[in-house]
Design an enzyme around this catalytic site. Structure first.
Site, mmCIF file in Angstrom:
data_model
loop_
_atom_site.group_PDB
_atom_site.id
_atom_site.type_symbol
_atom_site.label_atom_id
_atom_site.label_comp_id
_atom_site.label_asym_id
_atom_site.label_seq_id
_atom_site.Cartn_x
_atom_site.Cartn_y
_atom_site.Cartn_z
ATOM 1 N N ASP A 21 0.808 -1.108 0.031
ATOM 2 C CA ASP A 21 0.152 -0.058 -0.219
ATOM 3 C C ASP A 21 0.863 1.487 0.043
ATOM 4 O O ASP A 21 1.919 1.257 0.675
ATOM 5 C CB ASP A 21 -0.982 -0.049 1.273
ATOM 6 N N GLY A 24 0.088 5.101 -4.340
ATOM 7 C CA GLY A 24 -0.490 6.493 -5.006
ATOM 8 C C GLY A 24 0.193 7.773 -4.043
ATOM 9 O O GLY A 24 0.515 8.977 -4.596
ATOM 10 N N HIS A 38 2.534 3.330 -8.854
ATOM 11 C CA HIS A 38 2.599 1.799 -9.249
ATOM 12 C C HIS A 38 3.917 1.191 -10.001
ATOM 13 O O HIS A 38 4.390 0.186 -9.785
ATOM 14 C CB HIS A 38 1.390 1.241 -10.164
ATOM 15 N N SER A 66 -7.196 -5.499 -5.678
ATOM 16 C CA SER A 66 -8.362 -6.305 -4.832
ATOM 17 C C SER A 66 -9.718 -6.055 -5.693
ATOM 18 O O SER A 66 -9.788 -5.467 -6.786
ATOM 19 C CB SER A 66 -8.816 -5.350 -3.628
ATOM 20 N N GLU A 68 -12.083 -4.529 -4.871
ATOM 21 C CA GLU A 68 -12.670 -3.092 -4.939
ATOM 22 C C GLU A 68 -11.914 -2.291 -5.692
ATOM 23 O O GLU A 68 -12.252 -1.049 -6.123
ATOM 24 C CB GLU A 68 -12.609 -2.783 -3.380
ATOM 25 N N TRP A 70 -11.454 -2.334 -8.902
ATOM 26 C CA TRP A 70 -12.099 -2.264 -10.195
ATOM 27 C C TRP A 70 -12.781 -0.883 -10.010
ATOM 28 O O TRP A 70 -13.315 -0.438 -11.060
ATOM 29 C CB TRP A 70 -13.078 -3.225 -10.424
ATOM 30 N N LEU A 132 10.833 -20.305 -4.070
ATOM 31 C CA LEU A 132 9.861 -19.537 -3.716
ATOM 32 C C LEU A 132 8.429 -19.862 -4.344
ATOM 33 O O LEU A 132 8.617 -19.839 -5.904
ATOM 34 C CB LEU A 132 9.931 -18.100 -3.534
ATOM 35 N N ARG A 195 -5.282 -1.882 8.996
ATOM 36 C CA ARG A 195 -6.310 -2.581 8.579
ATOM 37 C C ARG A 195 -6.065 -3.713 7.567
ATOM 38 O O ARG A 195 -5.115 -3.780 7.098
ATOM 39 C CB ARG A 195 -7.644 -1.707 7.875
ATOM 40 N N GLU A 208 0.607 -13.226 12.489
ATOM 41 C CA GLU A 208 1.182 -12.112 13.217
ATOM 42 C C GLU A 208 0.968 -11.056 12.187
ATOM 43 O O GLU A 208 1.504 -11.088 10.991
ATOM 44 C CB GLU A 208 2.420 -12.489 13.751
HETATM 45 C C1 FPP Z 1 -1.671 0.182 -3.216
HETATM 46 O O1 FPP Z 1 -1.267 1.527 -3.389
HETATM 47 C C2 FPP Z 1 -1.215 -0.668 -4.502
HETATM 48 C C3 FPP Z 1 -1.738 -1.327 -5.619
HETATM 49 C C4 FPP Z 1 -3.487 -1.277 -5.553
HETATM 50 C C5 FPP Z 1 -1.264 -1.880 -6.490
HETATM 51 C C6 FPP Z 1 -0.172 -2.757 -6.443
HETATM 52 C C7 FPP Z 1 0.852 -2.882 -7.685
HETATM 53 C C8 FPP Z 1 1.999 -2.929 -7.900
HETATM 54 C C9 FPP Z 1 2.667 -2.768 -6.849
HETATM 55 C C10 FPP Z 1 2.375 -3.073 -9.236
HETATM 56 C C11 FPP Z 1 3.404 -4.378 -9.467
HETATM 57 C C12 FPP Z 1 2.863 -5.501 -8.991
HETATM 58 C C13 FPP Z 1 3.277 -6.663 -9.325
HETATM 59 C C14 FPP Z 1 2.741 -7.978 -8.757
HETATM 60 C C15 FPP Z 1 3.962 -6.930 -10.532
HETATM 61 P P1 FPP Z 1 -2.536 2.662 -3.477
HETATM 62 O O2 FPP Z 1 -2.663 2.943 -4.922
HETATM 63 O O3 FPP Z 1 -3.541 2.029 -2.827
HETATM 64 O O4 FPP Z 1 -1.728 3.790 -2.590
HETATM 65 P P2 FPP Z 1 -2.429 4.899 -1.759
HETATM 66 O O5 FPP Z 1 -3.110 4.218 -0.837
HETATM 67 O O6 FPP Z 1 -1.467 5.637 -1.534
HETATM 68 O O7 FPP Z 1 -3.486 5.581 -2.595
#
Ligand code: FPP
Length: 248
Positions: A21, A24, A38, A66, A68, A70, A132, A195, A208
């Site tokens: 997370d 953004g 991303h 997720s 959500e 979408w 892995l 969360r 954990e």
């Molecule tokens: C959450 O950050 C991140 C995502 C919804 C996308 C995760 C995707 C990647 C890390 C790209 C590469 C992944 C792979 C497996 C090749 P957010 O957009 O919710 O950030 P914010 O909470 O700061 O808005």
């Protein structure tokens, strides 16, 4: 002693799950579009997978998209899907070289034809790799998965191939998308949010939890080591008392 050296290799978690997370916010702090975050979230995926392979962790599950997600603006959804497909395609050789097996959980058919085909191709190519297992949660949500399991058990019960008295938690687990994967011992979430956001709700009953303020694009091997050391310093009691876990 380096952080890596502080890790007890005899007490590693078999399975680490991560809610990646903060992409953004990381981009916004730099005055950039969210997709820039991303894109910069790919390197930590590679670093963490490499660190897990080096340590001998068996399973790493990453919450990449997720159910959500979408509902995000269409341009972000498209950009994320393109990034996922592009990354999987570009990294097949790395997966093979490191003997990493790719798996995926979630409503995969909803990803669209191109993404689904690319994903299946990578899963098939890497199926016999023995290091892995990298599990991507894509179009995944725990409530979706639990409802699907309940529906499928209900259908079999109506057909008569299952008796209601056969249903227990071991059997229920077999109907989840994670059926071939052990429950995670450690769940990490980045970016300061505390969360679990509809991720592996069934599977984390005794997991954990480790929350860090680090935003995902800044997360690296040292952060992973920190989380593992923290995990190793905890006493996992599974509902028992301390003296039962550590008899004199
Ligand atoms: C959450 O950050 C991140 C995502 C919804 C996308 C995760 C995707 C990647 C890390 C790209 C590469 C992944 C792979 C497996 C090749 P957010 O957009 O919710 O950030 P914010 O909470 O700061 O808005």
């Amino acid at each position: 002693m380096s952080r890596k050296e502080q890790i007890d290799l005899n007490r590693l978690p078999r399975h680490i799950a991560i809610i990646m997370d903060g992409n953004g916010r990381w981009a916004k702090q730099r005055g950039q579009m969210r997709i820039f975050g991303h894109e910069n979230g790919v390197k930590p995926v590679k670093d963490v997978a490499e660190a897990c392979t080096e340590l001998g962790i068996e399973y790493l599950t990453l919450y990449a998209f997720s159910t959500e997600n979408w509902n995000r603006p269409q341009n972000e959804v498209n950009a994320l899907m393109n990034l996922l497909v592009k990354t999987i395609h570009a990294e097949i050789k790395t997966l093979q070289d490191n003997k990493i097996r790719l798996l995926a959980i979630g409503d995969l058919k909803s990803l669209g034809e191109e993404s689904y085909a690319e994903l299946m191709h990578a899963i098939e190519l890497t199926a016999s790799n023995e290091n892995l297992a990298l599990v991507l949660a894509l179009s995944y949500s725990s409530r979706w998965e639990i409802v699907e399991a309940a529906k499928n058990i209900a259908i079999k019960t109506r057909e008569g191939s299952i008796e209601p008295s056969d249903i227990d938690s071991a059997m229920f687990s077999e109907y989840l998308t994670t059926r071939s994967v052990p429950d995670p011992e450690l769940l990490i979430r980045t970016s300061g949010e505390s969360r679990v956001s509809n991720f592996l709700l069934w599977q984390i009953a005794y997991t954990e939890l480790f929350f860090t303020n680090t935003l995902w694009p800044d997360f690296g091997k040292e952060d992973l080591y920190e989380a593992i050391i923290d995990y190793q310093n905890r006493e996992r009691r599974f509902g028992l008392i301390s003296e039962q876990i550590n008899p004199l």
